[in-house]
Scaffold this motif. Structure first.
Motif, PDB file in Angstrom:
ATOM      1  N   TRP A  75      -1.985 -15.717  40.777  1.00 51.90           N
ATOM      2  CA  TRP A  75      -0.968 -16.636  40.277  1.00 51.90           C
ATOM      3  C   TRP A  75      -0.844 -16.435  38.774  1.00 51.90           C
ATOM      4  O   TRP A  75      -1.806 -16.601  38.036  1.00 51.90           O
ATOM      5  CB  TRP A  75      -1.355 -18.090  40.565  1.00 51.90           C
ATOM      6  CG  TRP A  75      -1.496 -18.494  41.998  1.00 51.90           C
ATOM      7  CD1 TRP A  75      -2.554 -19.110  42.580  1.00 51.90           C
ATOM      8  CD2 TRP A  75      -0.523 -18.342  43.036  1.00 51.90           C
ATOM      9  NE1 TRP A  75      -2.328 -19.352  43.908  1.00 51.90           N
ATOM     10  CE2 TRP A  75      -1.078 -18.882  44.222  1.00 51.90           C
ATOM     11  CE3 TRP A  75       0.756 -17.785  43.097  1.00 51.90           C
ATOM     12  CZ2 TRP A  75      -0.395 -18.895  45.438  1.00 51.90           C
ATOM     13  CZ3 TRP A  75       1.433 -17.794  44.314  1.00 51.90           C
ATOM     14  CH2 TRP A  75       0.870 -18.345  45.458  1.00 51.90           C
ATOM     15  N   SER A  76       0.339 -16.077  38.300  1.00 55.30           N
ATOM     16  CA  SER A  76       0.548 -15.889  36.865  1.00 55.30           C
ATOM     17  C   SER A  76       2.053 -15.807  36.588  1.00 55.30           C
ATOM     18  O   SER A  76       2.740 -14.972  37.201  1.00 55.30           O
ATOM     19  CB  SER A  76      -0.142 -14.621  36.366  1.00 55.30           C
ATOM     20  OG  SER A  76       0.057 -14.447  34.983  1.00 55.30           O
ATOM     21  N   PRO A 112      -3.124 -28.203  35.506  1.00 54.79           N
ATOM     22  CA  PRO A 112      -2.347 -27.203  36.238  1.00 54.79           C
ATOM     23  C   PRO A 112      -1.632 -27.842  37.422  1.00 54.79           C
ATOM     24  O   PRO A 112      -2.264 -28.516  38.242  1.00 54.79           O
ATOM     25  CB  PRO A 112      -3.405 -26.195  36.694  1.00 54.79           C
ATOM     26  CG  PRO A 112      -4.702 -26.955  36.688  1.00 54.79           C
ATOM     27  CD  PRO A 112      -4.582 -27.993  35.634  1.00 54.79           C
ATOM     28  N   VAL A 163       0.867 -19.840  35.019  1.00 55.09           N
ATOM     29  CA  VAL A 163       0.529 -21.132  35.590  1.00 55.09           C
ATOM     30  C   VAL A 163       1.306 -22.219  34.839  1.00 55.09           C
ATOM     31  O   VAL A 163       1.421 -22.165  33.611  1.00 55.09           O
ATOM     32  CB  VAL A 163      -0.991 -21.405  35.482  1.00 55.09           C
ATOM     33  CG1 VAL A 163      -1.335 -22.771  36.074  1.00 55.09           C
ATOM     34  CG2 VAL A 163      -1.776 -20.310  36.175  1.00 55.09           C
ATOM     35  N   ALA A 183       2.522 -22.696  39.844  1.00 52.19           N
ATOM     36  CA  ALA A 183       2.384 -21.307  39.386  1.00 52.19           C
ATOM     37  C   ALA A 183       3.489 -20.453  39.992  1.00 52.19           C
ATOM     38  O   ALA A 183       4.214 -20.859  40.920  1.00 52.19           O
ATOM     39  CB  ALA A 183       1.008 -20.758  39.762  1.00 52.19           C
ATOM     40  N   LYS A 232       4.423 -22.924  30.524  1.00 48.95           N
ATOM     41  CA  LYS A 232       3.755 -21.895  31.313  1.00 48.95           C
ATOM     42  C   LYS A 232       2.644 -21.271  30.471  1.00 48.95           C
ATOM     43  O   LYS A 232       2.719 -21.264  29.244  1.00 48.95           O
ATOM     44  CB  LYS A 232       4.737 -20.797  31.718  1.00 48.95           C
ATOM     45  CG  LYS A 232       5.967 -21.255  32.461  1.00 48.95           C
ATOM     46  CD  LYS A 232       6.897 -20.060  32.687  1.00 48.95           C
ATOM     47  CE  LYS A 232       8.191 -20.457  33.364  1.00 48.95           C
ATOM     48  NZ  LYS A 232       9.092 -19.289  33.537  1.00 48.95           N
TER      49      LYS A 232
END
Length: 825
Positions: A661-662, A647, A664, A650, A681
């Protein structure tokens, strides 16, 4: 394409009188609140005066003189000369490591004029045309400014050829003029303090480094925060802060061994007062540093050099440097050992040397032994002088992914193989030898070579029992999977059970989760390496040397021992299919299929299929071969393999995800550049519990999240709202792999204009058993992509960079915190 010039600095900040500690506000991210340091902690002595540069925004000399601040030099121990009885190599001894013979450090202060990084000749020339004797350094110890000069050059290029040339010329200079500095130089270039299997950690908090920068610059924390918000890099801040400072007392120039020695001292500071001791060493280093040394010393302290010198590049450069180390270049290699340089066949010489050093390193990944051996006798017989050894973990052999049993039969043809359970546990490389006292010396290493011996006292007890009952056993190295089991029934338990065990310094009386060691390979037995033997031979020796210890047993404190459950190809394809279903029913990840005997290349097979020119069954460290094939239960449907991703950023969530957070942004690890490369993503597969924990971990007040792209990543067309520090690995699965105009993952490998991305990605779990350097690579992604060609589903098509924000399924919301763990590959 060049990186941001490393010499760029932040605009000078107008000098202000230093405020008291209580007046300084908190600095976000790197520059946290500095710890309080008592004034005059050491004996009084000659004060050092630091004043603002007269070039700083027109500050007059009168005003500058009024801004002078006093720093107690004696409290910082500026003299680099240790007491006569001191020996910096004892730092290794205290870490239970034999000190390398070539590292003979003398930290005596130099009397000659200081050399700056700009005083050296360029290092990016073709190595065959480079003259190390032309460099101006003539001291026994390599000046740190020489290493800094190389780091500056590395930061200005992304060309792998240029990186190799710079490293080769640097190492060749050190071999020729400063041979005792070679080992610490390699570790500093590697951004490490020792081999992976030695737990050496700096343990430096951001407050210590930020306080040191304030101490040497006289700037307030607010000023440093403004500079950090502009540049986003602690090294740039330190460089700019100290560029406005001139000292009235000259300091001895830093040397490579001295910097390395100081870092080891920091790692050894433990217990009460450790913070002050670390602060003292950092202050001393930054005060003595000059120019670009400040920038890269600070980055080293932060363990983020931001240059493209990865392990493969360093090994390649090391090999080429010793190829060029001829007697006429005043090399440390013995003149009667070094051979005349064959300039006409230099490419072939390079290739041979690179293969040798990489072969030695994967079996014995410790520069502590490799570099002294190279300095002593060069490349000749290096493999014999630095062999596979008990106690030094070798890099593990890896399996190649396959999509189906049909593909396995197609790859292996009519050759015999064994299918084994692929357990969902923790891969363990176990080293043991009988000591003169009779008590076995045991080490247990993880997949990425971390020492986890203290985590498994029950396994240690098991091995002590094995030695006590085996008179003919003196030493061994075996490959195994440690799996949680039910001690009553012997039934395999989920990996989450194993993840619940404490990670170090475990007392055997406190063990709550029983484990079984499922052995599947033997690489060393009774002082004899077995890597060149076939898998059939190694397996026979494994099973004839050890005996299973299955549950239940009277001594429940000890671990259990067994061989992996297997099925032979002679039993027929239908039996292998049933065996795969059995593996899934017993909570295994799938199957590992291993060729029993090596198949040499032949003209017929080479023409029929270039991928199967040869089929090795030898143990190949750090290699994915056709001799080991893995078939996970996830492979049967969807993509042919899961991916291990990092990751790196985000976006702010929408709707009910607004507080999280979305999606990521996830990345692969590119070993060629030494940085993550953006892939896709992902917003599927996360539970609410995981979203909450992720937002807490990656908060803007933490060291892991920033609004600026602080960490080196190749983002392609992705522009996230926030950026994550690359430091953990997640497992990901998707429908298939597709070309993308946004992703730069595998750009140029599958298409000249497009990268590869993942359609409908879904988070599986966090892989706490992996470091970011062991995440999936672009080449691994390309292999999967090639395998899926011709097998497209109705979901096929090109990824245009859009992401469907699908609703989370009910099953996703049932995931618990235990899903944050994952087993070994």
């Amino acid at each position: 394409m060049k990186k941001r010039a490393s010499s760029s600095s932040v605009s000078p900040i107008k000098n202000k009188r230093v405020k008291t500690q209580s007046e300084q506000p908190r600095i976000d991210h790197f520059f946290g609140s500095p710890s309080k340091v008592k004034a005059g902690a050491a004996s009084s002595g000659s004060p050092q005066f630091i004043e603002g540069s007269s070039s700083s925004k027109g500050v007059s000399s009168k005003n500058a003189s009024s801004q002078m601040e006093v720093i107690d030099v004696d409290a910082l121990e500026l003299d680099q000369t240790p007491p006569p009885a001191s020996n910096p190599l004892k730092q290794r001894a205290e870490l239970d490591v034999e000190p390398p013979k070539s590292l003979v450090i003398s930290s005596a202060a130099h009397s000659e004029n200081r050399l700056l990084s700009t005083d050296f000749l360029p290092l990016d020339s073709v190595p065959i045309d480079y003259d190390p004797d032309a460099q101006p350094s003539n001291t026994p110890l390599a000046p740190y400014s020489l290493l800094t000069h190389a780091l500056v050059s590395l930061s200005e290029t992304r060309s792998r050829i240029a990186i190799i040339n710079i490293l080769t010329n640097l190492l060749r200079t050190i071999i020729s003029k400063h041979p005792s500095s070679l080992l610490p130089a390699v570790y500093l270039l590697s951004n490490s303090l020792g081999p992976q299997f030695i737990p050496i950690e700096l343990g430096l908090g951001s407050s210590i480094i930020s306080h040191s920068i304030q101490q040497i610059s006289g700037l307030t924390s607010a000023a440093l925060k403004r500079m950090y918000n502009t540049s986003g890099d602690p090294g740039d801040v330190a460089f700019a802060a100290k560029s406005n400072v001139r000292t009235l007392i000259p300091h001895s120039p830093l040397t490579v061994p001295y910097v390395y020695e100081s870092l080891l001292k920091i790692s050894r500071c433990k217990g009460q007062g450790a913070g002050k001791a670390k602060q003292k060493i950092v202050d001393k280093l930054l005060l003595a540093a000059s120019g670009e040394e400040v920038r890269y010393l600070t980055r080293t302290l932060c363990q983020n050099l931001r240059v493209g010198a990865v392990r493969t590049s360093i090994l390649t450069a090391l090999a080429r440097a010793f190829v060029l180390a001829t007697p006429g270049h005043n090399t440390a290699v013995e003149p009667n050992i070094a051979k005349p340089l064959d300039t006409e066949n230099i490419t072939e010489e390079y290739k041979k040397a690179e293969g040798l050093i990489k072969q030695v390193y994967v079996k014995h990944p410790s520069y502590d032994q490799i570099i002294p051996a190279l300095l002593e006798k060069g490349l000749d017989s290096l493999a014999e002088r630095v062999p596979l050894a008990v106690g030094i973990p070798l890099l593990p052999m890896l399996g190649s992914p396959t999509r189906s049993l049909d593909e396995i039969y197609d790859r292996l043809r009519d050759n015999q193989f064994s299918a084994e359970f692929k357990y969902d546990g923790q891969r363990a490389q176990i080293h043991a030898s009988r000591t003169p006292s009779g008590i076995p010396a045991v080490k247990i290493f993880s997949r990425h070579l971390e020492d986890m011996t203290s985590k498994y006292p029950d396994v240690i007890g098991l091995l002590e029992l094995v030695f006590a009952t085996s008179d003919n056993l003196s030493s061994f190295i075996l490959d195994a999977e440690i799996v949680a089991i039910d001690p009553t029934t012997g039934e395999i338990q989920p990996f989450q059970k194993l993840a619940g065990r404490a990670r170090k310094d475990v007392n055997i009386r406190d063990v709550q989760v029983a484990v079984c060691v499922y052995a599947f390979d033997l690489m060393y037995l009774n002082e004899k390496p077995l890597l060149e033997r076939t898998f059939r031979e190694r397996r026979d020796l494994l099973r004839s040397t050890f005996s299973p210890r299955k549950a239940p047993q009277e001594d429940s404190n000890l671990a259990y021992f067994d061989f992996v459950e297997s099925c032979e190809s002679e039993e027929g394809k239908s039996s292998i299919e049933e065996f795969l279903l059995k593996a899934v029913e017993q909570r295994c990840e799938g199957l590992m299929v291993k060729l029993l005997d090596s198949v040499p290349a032949d003209e017929t097979s080479a023409k029929r299929n270039s991928r199967t020119k040869s089929l090795p069954s030898t143990y190949e460290p750090d290699v994915r071969t056709s001799g080991w094939l893995k078939l996970k239960r996830d492979y049967i449907d969807g993509m042919s393999d899961s991916l291990d991703v990092i990751p790196i950023g985000a976006w702010h969530g929408n709707g009910r995800k607004a507080q999280w957070w979305s999606p990521v942004l996830l990345a692969l690890w590119n070993p060629e550049t030494g940085r993550p490369v953006a892939l896709c993503k992902c917003m599927s597969g996360f539970s609410d519990v995981f979203y909450t924990a992720m937002r807490a971990k990656y908060s803007l007040d933490s060291d892991f999240c920033s609004k600026q792209p602080v960490w080196e990543c190749d983002l392609g067309g992705f522009k996230p709202d926030v950026y994550f520090k690359p430091h953990e690995v997640w497992e990901l699965r998707g429908a298939d792999i597709t070309e993308s105009p946004v992703s730069v993952a595998a750009l140029g490998m599958a298409s000249s204009t497009r990268g590869l991305s993942l359609r409908f990605p879904r988070f599986i779990r966090v892989r706490e058993d992996k470091s970011i350097e062991t995440a999936s690579s672009p080449s691994f992604l390309v292999d999967i992509w090639k395998n899926q060609q011709g097998k497209k589903t109705s979901l096929g098509g090109k990824d245009e960079g859009e992401l469907l924000d699908a609703e989370i399924e009910e099953s996703d919301l049932e995931l618990s915190e235990s899903d944050d763990f994952g087993g070994a590959d």
